[in-house]
Design an enzyme around this catalytic site. Structure first.
Site, PDB file in Angstrom:
ATOM      1  N   ASP A  21     -98.074  56.598  13.790  1.00 52.68           N
ATOM      2  CA  ASP A  21     -98.860  56.246  14.578  1.00 52.68           C
ATOM      3  C   ASP A  21    -100.380  55.349  14.131  1.00 52.68           C
ATOM      4  OD1 ASP A  21     -97.569  58.247  16.155  1.00 52.68           O
ATOM      5  OD2 ASP A  21     -99.268  59.369  16.750  1.00 52.68           O
ATOM      6  N   ASP A  59     -97.538  56.930  19.445  1.00 50.24           N
ATOM      7  CA  ASP A  59     -97.946  57.364  20.461  1.00 50.24           C
ATOM      8  C   ASP A  59     -98.135  56.583  21.806  1.00 50.24           C
ATOM      9  OD1 ASP A  59     -98.810  60.224  21.017  1.00 50.24           O
ATOM     10  OD2 ASP A  59    -100.913  59.393  21.003  1.00 50.24           O
ATOM     11  N   HIS A  61     -98.752  57.270  25.868  1.00 48.36           N
ATOM     12  CA  HIS A  61     -98.754  58.165  26.934  1.00 48.36           C
ATOM     13  C   HIS A  61     -98.874  57.263  28.273  1.00 48.36           C
ATOM     14  CE1 HIS A  61     -99.697  61.203  24.293  1.00 48.36           C
ATOM     15  NE2 HIS A  61    -100.827  60.756  23.727  1.00 48.36           N
ATOM     16  N   HIS A  65    -102.672  61.189  31.328  1.00 51.22           N
ATOM     17  CA  HIS A  65    -101.699  62.252  30.682  1.00 51.22           C
ATOM     18  C   HIS A  65    -102.390  63.499  30.498  1.00 51.22           C
ATOM     19  CE1 HIS A  65     -99.911  63.631  26.817  1.00 51.22           C
ATOM     20  NE2 HIS A  65     -98.740  63.303  27.282  1.00 51.22           N
ATOM     21  N   HIS A  94    -106.279  57.474  25.278  1.00 54.76           N
ATOM     22  CA  HIS A  94    -105.808  56.895  24.177  1.00 54.76           C
ATOM     23  C   HIS A  94    -104.213  56.386  24.137  1.00 54.76           C
ATOM     24  CE1 HIS A  94    -104.554  60.636  23.264  1.00 54.76           C
ATOM     25  NE2 HIS A  94    -103.714  60.218  22.190  1.00 54.76           N
ATOM     26  N   LYS A 119     -93.260  58.408  21.751  1.00 59.08           N
ATOM     27  CA  LYS A 119     -93.698  60.135  21.693  1.00 59.08           C
ATOM     28  C   LYS A 119     -94.777  60.242  22.813  1.00 59.08           C
ATOM     29  CE  LYS A 119     -96.102  60.826  17.553  1.00 59.08           C
ATOM     30  NZ  LYS A 119     -97.221  61.235  18.015  1.00 59.08           N
ATOM     31  N   CYS A 164    -100.838  64.411  13.827  1.00 62.00           N
ATOM     32  CA  CYS A 164     -99.347  64.038  13.857  1.00 62.00           C
ATOM     33  C   CYS A 164     -98.606  64.030  12.454  1.00 62.00           C
ATOM     34  CB  CYS A 164     -99.336  62.583  14.649  1.00 62.00           C
ATOM     35  SG  CYS A 164     -99.962  62.988  16.379  1.00 62.00           S
TER      36      CYS A 164
END
Ligand SMILES: [Zn+2]
Length: 216
Positions: A21, A59, A61, A65, A94, A119, A164
């Site tokens: 990330d 990351d 989203h 989310h 984010h 993810k 993470c």
């Protein structure tokens, strides 16, 4: 930091570096900035050049989310709510898909990375780990990828050390990989003692913390 294990950290063809990330929203000026998060970029670039196998995680989203405080009326960022799968920290919006905040830091230069593992796409489940979503049962597919490629040792770097990177390292260890977290190639959020909890967990599980200089 574990001292003097340089002999064990000579990189070979069965090793993989997972770069976690390193995205604009996790760097200074981003929506969920990890303090000094951008400092990992040159270290990771140098580190990655030593690995034949590199995976980048991102990351990623959808808007609205579940992990966003803005999704839950009456909450604010860093509140903790009860999700169906357990406690969930609420974050500022984010890494929304296809926004500049979700892009990798532009200084990240790893052209030979073979896989970008996204993810956090499921609107209802957060995903800290690169292996399993936060319900701890939904796999991302990364485990199968690593096993099919015959990779046996996992090195981790990126953001954030205590979220993470931590969850990814723990899952890799539980799945039987030897796991090394390159600590000077990570930065932390440190929320409610999360750095100390991470170190305790790594120690209990046998996850080694090393420095980039210890890998050669
Ligand atoms: Zn996220």
């Amino acid at each position: 930091m574990t001292a003097d294990i340089a002999e064990d950290t000579t990189i070979d063809g069965n090793d993989v570096l997972i770069v976690v990330d390193v995205q604009n929203d996790f760097c200074p000026g981003g929506a969920l900035a990890v303090p000094r998060g951008d400092e990992v970029v040159p270290t990771i670039n140098r580190l990655a050049a030593r690995f034949l196998h590199v995976v980048l995680t991102q990351d990623w989203h959808p808007r609205g989310h579940f992990s966003f405080a803005s999704t839950h009326a009456g909450t604010k960022p860093f509140d903790v709510i009860d999700a169906p799968y357990g406690p969930q920290v609420l974050w500022p919006d984010h890494c929304v898909q296809a926004t500049p905040g979700a892009d990798f830091h532009r200084g990240l230069q790893i052209p030979h990375a073979a896989l970008i593992l996204r993810k956090g796409m499921d609107r209802a489940i957060d995903s800290y780990s690169a292996f399993y979503e936060n319900d701890r049962t939904t796999p991302t597919g990364l485990l199968g990828y690593l096993r099919e490629r015959g990779l046996t040792r996992v090195f981790l770097a990126g953001l954030a050390f205590d979220f993470c990177v931590r969850y990814s390292a723990e899952d890799a260890r539980r799945e039987g990989f030897a796991v090394f977290v390159v600590e000077d190639a990570c930065r932390s959020i440190d929320l409610g003692g999360s750095v100390a909890a991470t170190r305790a967990s790594f120690s209990a599980l046998g996850v080694a913390c090393v420095s980039a200089l210890q890998t050669a």
